[in-house]
Scaffold this active site. Sequence first.
Site, PDB file in Angstrom:
ATOM      1  N   HIS A 184       0.814  -1.218   0.000  1.00 21.96           N
ATOM      2  CA  HIS A 184       0.000   0.000   0.000  1.00 21.96           C
ATOM      3  C   HIS A 184       0.855   1.278   0.000  1.00 21.96           C
ATOM      4  O   HIS A 184       0.333   2.370  -0.206  1.00 21.96           O
ATOM      5  CB  HIS A 184      -1.007  -0.003   1.153  1.00 21.96           C
ATOM      6  CG  HIS A 184      -0.444   0.286   2.502  1.00 21.96           C
ATOM      7  ND1 HIS A 184      -0.200  -0.697   3.431  1.00 21.96           N
ATOM      8  CD2 HIS A 184      -0.069   1.442   3.081  1.00 21.96           C
ATOM      9  CE1 HIS A 184       0.294  -0.143   4.514  1.00 21.96           C
ATOM     10  NE2 HIS A 184       0.385   1.146   4.340  1.00 21.96           N
ATOM     11  N   ASP A 230       0.130  -7.748   1.659  1.00 19.20           N
ATOM     12  CA  ASP A 230       0.423  -6.333   1.545  1.00 19.20           C
ATOM     13  C   ASP A 230       1.929  -6.067   1.513  1.00 19.20           C
ATOM     14  O   ASP A 230       2.432  -5.158   2.162  1.00 19.20           O
ATOM     15  CB  ASP A 230      -0.234  -5.559   2.700  1.00 19.20           C
ATOM     16  CG  ASP A 230      -0.174  -4.046   2.481  1.00 19.20           C
ATOM     17  OD1 ASP A 230       0.004  -3.634   1.324  1.00 19.20           O
ATOM     18  OD2 ASP A 230      -0.291  -3.295   3.456  1.00 19.20           O
ATOM     19  N   SER A 238       4.706   2.496   7.685  1.00 23.13           N
ATOM     20  CA  SER A 238       4.352   1.326   6.895  1.00 23.13           C
ATOM     21  C   SER A 238       5.527   0.834   6.075  1.00 23.13           C
ATOM     22  O   SER A 238       6.171   1.608   5.376  1.00 23.13           O
ATOM     23  CB  SER A 238       3.210   1.664   5.940  1.00 23.13           C
ATOM     24  OG  SER A 238       2.029   1.796   6.653  1.00 23.13           O
TER      25      SER A 238
END
Lengths: 332, 450
Positions: A73, A104, A178
Amino acid sequence: MRATLLPNVPLPSAMSIDHLSFADAVQRAAPSVVTIISESISKEPRYKRQNTVQELGSGVIMSSDGYILTNYHVINNSDQIMVLLTDGRRYFDVQLIGFDTITDLALLKINVEHLPVIPISERFSPRVGDVVLAIGNPLNLGQTITQGIISATGKQKITDSPYNSLLQMDAAINVGNSGGALVNSNGDLVGITSAQFKTRENLDIQGIFFAVPYSLAKEVMDKLIRHGRVVRGYLGFTGTAVDSTGKEVSDNYTPVAGLRITNLDPLGPAWQAGIKEQDIVVKIAGENVTNPQKTLNIIGNSEPGHEIEFELYRNAKVLKVMVKVAELETKL
Amino acid sequence: MKMKLSLISAAMLSASLLLTPAVSMAKMPIAVNGQQLPTLAPMLEQITPGVVSIQVSGSKEVRRRADPLDFFFGNPQPRSQKREFSGLGSGVIIDAKEGYVVTNNHVIQDAEKMLVTLEDGREYEAKKIGSDKESDIALLKIDAEDLVAVKLANSDQLRVGDFAVAIGNPFGLSHTVTSGIISAMGRSGLNIEGYEDFIQTDAAINQGNSGGALVNLNGELIGINTAILGASGGNVGIGFAIPSNMMKNLVDQIIEHGEVRRGSLGISGRPLDAGLAKAQQLDVKQGAYVMQVMDDSAASEAGIKAGDVIISIDGSEISGFHELRSKIATLGEGRKVKLGIYRDGKVQTVKVTLDGASALTAAGDELHPAFQGATLENTQKNGNKGVEVTTVDPRSPAARVGLEEGDVVMQVNRQRVETISDMNKIIENTKGNIVLGVQRGRESVFVLIQ
């Protein structure tokens, strides 16, 4: 004289309060955590001017020749990816090797030699209560280290795919963390930090964060290097675990004897092989179905096109069926 | 028989007398399965009396929000009005004999009454000795006996990954202790304060923690908790503390002069990044790149030249220009410092006595409220002297009137200004509108302040 009166349990040197610091672990791991800036250029024809949107994330250097793991992402909308090292070096020619939407994860490559690689200890397996440090670049503040413990392992119901098994932790991560590293108190990689728990009601929840464990990330990375994508087998059924008397198992203690088929994908591989609802699968590829997670991994790791043998109970009879594995389609 | 027994008890008593201090030195008396567990309790017992709660009350001017009806019916009410307020914060006793309590300026700003509550429940009204808005430090004094002060640590020796413990009064829950680690050092460029050189920590800091203590595992003060980042106003694991060394410098100046006299080098510059280092073929990774040295400044006297890279102050490395600026400003006027300088591939040390800053740099609101959020500095571009706007907080009044970073103020109300003191003189004597003549890049623009 006084020394003899001290409690005679010696302090482990690492636990001594004067030396209690993660600075050494940080020093080992921090240089291998990079900042990733993903730039997307909007092509909306209504606007004359091109609109460039930058998104921020982190990444982990997995090999000295430039493989970098990050979250999918972080780079999913990108037209251009930029990698910034902690020593100030920046790279614009970043290659996207592949990505996997289920976990992910995305694998990037920069063409540089002698990069600092994140320390890895193959012997380390994360346990609930282990101290972990999250390293990343939240809110573009610059590299930040936060500390917490592993709160749970093997969290599967967080995402909608059973193939994603996450670590839960309470080390604070924020936007920009992230794809960064989660390391243990030695600085060894434990996982890739990925998500924060948010409810639809926008409740302010703190202290619940998730990371993809290293073992899973490594598996995905190896597949991405070999095939450019992650291929998973698909059989087209769902089932519930049952014990030897056929009763549904709802706790963690009752031994599982099989899987009762509750749903079949019409025209899916299992349906085509003649498997019906209410059948109880007891063996897949010669292995007893005693651990649904293990069964799932067997299916996921089976190669599309191959045939797997199913052993199942139907009306108190044992049947053997061959099922031809299809490929699991992933939604983007 | 009896005799023997009493002897044993006497022996035990003396043993335990000897034992008590020794155990408290070990600091970790709890053991599980023969293995001792770390606990912060013994350390905290000693230092929590040094952290206080501060209750403030007062009144401040607030701008009334413009009512759309005012357009039609005129404006019968005054634009600003006084409003009562009260607030909560924390403070740290740094001198037990004098009763000095250090806290954040924003905790006690505009306060008319400050009530300090000790851990044992005693309450004292505090007197303000001095404060510095730009660095957000204030010093209070209470007249009390038997105070416990928190010892200061050398915050320059901290490393990322060290444990940090925050003690304060979040949401009025007095003496709350939270723990975490140091997430980063030398954070600046956040635009929270005028001078920033923060310790970043993930120990939970919330409203009311401001002014409280951040200590190391030995119970020594490493910082004053000051700010957090978080969308919802709660803690997200990103908190900031003013390092104890910086606080000490400011407090020393407040004690000596009643105010902070900022130090200045008289240089302008920018952070050294990889691109600049490569272009200039410099063999250093981080530091403050000197772009200009003012005439007759501390830096020019010390022989610092444009193109030098300042890499350390008194032996501790600096990461960029913001950090250098904050450190120099808070070290104070007249202070002698040793700067590590990289020039022509060699590192050398120069000794500098810092100028007073009032002459060379200023925070915008020292001149006029409309400049709040901007910092100004005397500059010289292509031989023309002027006042450069070095930073502008994008959400500040200075940004709203139209000032941009890099602007050089050349005129005020059509009168030529060369320095901040020129500007100050004209603005002080002006009532009503001010028009600034500003050099922006190659253009000349006018900025109107009403």
